[in-house]
Design a protein around this motif. Structure first.
Motif, PDB file in Angstrom:
ATOM      1  N   VAL A  14      -5.668  -7.522   6.945  1.00  0.00           N
ATOM      2  CA  VAL A  14      -5.884  -6.077   6.952  1.00  0.00           C
ATOM      3  C   VAL A  14      -6.541  -5.655   8.267  1.00  0.00           C
ATOM      4  O   VAL A  14      -6.180  -4.621   8.855  1.00  0.00           O
ATOM      5  CB  VAL A  14      -6.732  -5.638   5.743  1.00  0.00           C
ATOM      6  CG1 VAL A  14      -7.188  -4.187   5.901  1.00  0.00           C
ATOM      7  CG2 VAL A  14      -5.933  -5.793   4.451  1.00  0.00           C
ATOM      8  N   ARG A  52      -4.902  -3.046  10.816  1.00  0.00           N
ATOM      9  CA  ARG A  52      -5.582  -1.830  11.283  1.00  0.00           C
ATOM     10  C   ARG A  52      -5.613  -1.757  12.806  1.00  0.00           C
ATOM     11  O   ARG A  52      -5.462  -0.685  13.399  1.00  0.00           O
ATOM     12  CB  ARG A  52      -7.010  -1.800  10.732  1.00  0.00           C
ATOM     13  CG  ARG A  52      -7.089  -1.368   9.278  1.00  0.00           C
ATOM     14  CD  ARG A  52      -8.489  -1.520   8.756  1.00  0.00           C
ATOM     15  NE  ARG A  52      -8.711  -0.682   7.579  1.00  0.00           N
ATOM     16  CZ  ARG A  52      -9.697  -0.880   6.716  1.00  0.00           C
ATOM     17  NH1 ARG A  52     -10.534  -1.895   6.892  1.00  0.00           N
ATOM     18  NH2 ARG A  52      -9.843  -0.079   5.686  1.00  0.00           N
ATOM     19  N   TYR A  99      -8.360  -2.067  -1.239  1.00  0.00           N
ATOM     20  CA  TYR A  99      -7.826  -1.144  -0.248  1.00  0.00           C
ATOM     21  C   TYR A  99      -6.849  -0.172  -0.907  1.00  0.00           C
ATOM     22  O   TYR A  99      -6.247  -0.483  -1.936  1.00  0.00           O
ATOM     23  CB  TYR A  99      -7.108  -1.908   0.875  1.00  0.00           C
ATOM     24  CG  TYR A  99      -7.959  -2.942   1.543  1.00  0.00           C
ATOM     25  CD1 TYR A  99      -8.850  -2.595   2.540  1.00  0.00           C
ATOM     26  CD2 TYR A  99      -7.868  -4.287   1.148  1.00  0.00           C
ATOM     27  CE1 TYR A  99      -9.656  -3.551   3.151  1.00  0.00           C
ATOM     28  CE2 TYR A  99      -8.660  -5.249   1.751  1.00  0.00           C
ATOM     29  CZ  TYR A  99      -9.549  -4.886   2.755  1.00  0.00           C
ATOM     30  OH  TYR A  99     -10.340  -5.843   3.343  1.00  0.00           O
ATOM     31  N   VAL A 120      -5.160   3.032   6.167  1.00  0.00           N
ATOM     32  CA  VAL A 120      -5.702   2.038   5.234  1.00  0.00           C
ATOM     33  C   VAL A 120      -7.187   2.293   5.021  1.00  0.00           C
ATOM     34  O   VAL A 120      -7.986   2.166   5.959  1.00  0.00           O
ATOM     35  CB  VAL A 120      -5.485   0.604   5.750  1.00  0.00           C
ATOM     36  CG1 VAL A 120      -6.032  -0.404   4.741  1.00  0.00           C
ATOM     37  CG2 VAL A 120      -4.004   0.348   6.012  1.00  0.00           C
ATOM     38  N   LEU A 172       0.826  -1.204   0.000  1.00  0.00           N
ATOM     39  CA  LEU A 172       0.000   0.000   0.000  1.00  0.00           C
ATOM     40  C   LEU A 172       0.864   1.258   0.000  1.00  0.00           C
ATOM     41  O   LEU A 172       0.582   2.219  -0.731  1.00  0.00           O
ATOM     42  CB  LEU A 172      -0.929  -0.004   1.213  1.00  0.00           C
ATOM     43  CG  LEU A 172      -2.015  -1.095   1.212  1.00  0.00           C
ATOM     44  CD1 LEU A 172      -2.722  -1.132   2.554  1.00  0.00           C
ATOM     45  CD2 LEU A 172      -3.010  -0.864   0.085  1.00  0.00           C
TER      46      LEU A 172
END
Length: 257
Positions: free
Chosen positions: A225, A229, A250, A242, A185
């Motif tokens: 994920v 988080r 995402y 995120v 990401l």
């Protein structure tokens, strides 16, 4: 006693004798010296003694279940952990990943699938516990990481080469999967990455051995994920790092608040 295989040790924790034999043969053909264990406690002891590169773990064991075995192993070992389940229930998959498994396979399985999953795992970086440094002359200062290895967003810092993450200057302990998702990401700040793409990041380019990312693989990305988080202290309604793009995947939040 067998001579150590070219790829080191593997441990098979499985109470079914036929499956145990199949896994032993499959891993042996892959170049490992294989030790088998019919119970959870025997498996934990074998992993502690042998420090295997790869461990396969059945969920249903006669003493305690595979989830507990995974948690005990993860307390002291970073072995690649491939969990086997006799049920296709999503909850088994999610609980296994949360307990520390790197991947899972549903029974019945083909030896080819086990080999492919293991090869995909072995291409992922493996954190190695630090060994004591013997006394001697001071080591030279470590070279600084190249700029393209350092990624940042707000108070978040990630060093891809050192496999280190800091949040607000404090180290953040992430699993391999969480680290790889975060790195992907951060490396693509303006792109939405689908769950299939992130599965590809985790499992070596969507099983480039011939296996495709499945719905279960995409669900496992959701679990990783969610865990990421939680460790980042994210508020799902106002994410700093995120963001979920509903129906797609995402992306990195546009601004870290």
């Amino acid at each position: 006693m067998n001579e150590t295989g070219a790829r080191g040790n593997a441990v098979v924790i499985e109470d079914d004798a036929d499956i145990r034999f199949l896994l032993e043969a499959t891993l042996g053909q892959a170049g490992f010296t294989v030790t088998t264990a019919p119970t959870g406690q025997a498996g934990v002891d074998a992993v502690r003694e042998l420090r295997p590169l790869i461990t396969t773990l059945d969920i249903s064991l006669p003493d305690f279940d595979g989830f507990e075995v995974a948690r005990r192993i993860r307390a002291f070992s970073d072995t690649y952990l491939l969990m086997l389940t006799g049920r296709a229930d999503e909850i088994d998959t999610l609980l296994g990943l949360e307990a520390g498994a790197d991947d899972y396979v549903t029974k019945p399985f083909r030896p080819r699938e086990i080999r492919a999953r293991i090869e995909a795992l072995l291409r992922r970086p493996r954190a190695v516990p630090a060994e004591p440094v013997p006394a001697g002359p001071a080591a030279p200062p470590a070279a600084e990481a190249p700029d393209d290895a350092l990624l940042a967003h707000g108070e978040l810092r990630l060093d891809r080469d050192a496999r280190v993450v800091e949040l607000g200057g404090a180290p953040l302990e992430l699993t391999r999967s969480e680290f790889d998702i975060l790195a992907a990401l951060l490396s693509n700040p303006r792109r939405v990455l689908s769950k299939s793409q992130l599965a590809g990041v985790l499992w070596s380019e969507s099983y480039d051995t011939g296996l495709e990312a499945t719905d279960a693989d995409r669900r496992s990305v959701e679990v990783h994920v969610a865990n990421l988080r939680r460790k980042l202290g994210e508020d799902a309604t106002s994410p700093r790092y995120v963001e979920t793009v509903r129906g797609v995947g995402y992306r990195l939040a546009l601004s870290a608040r």
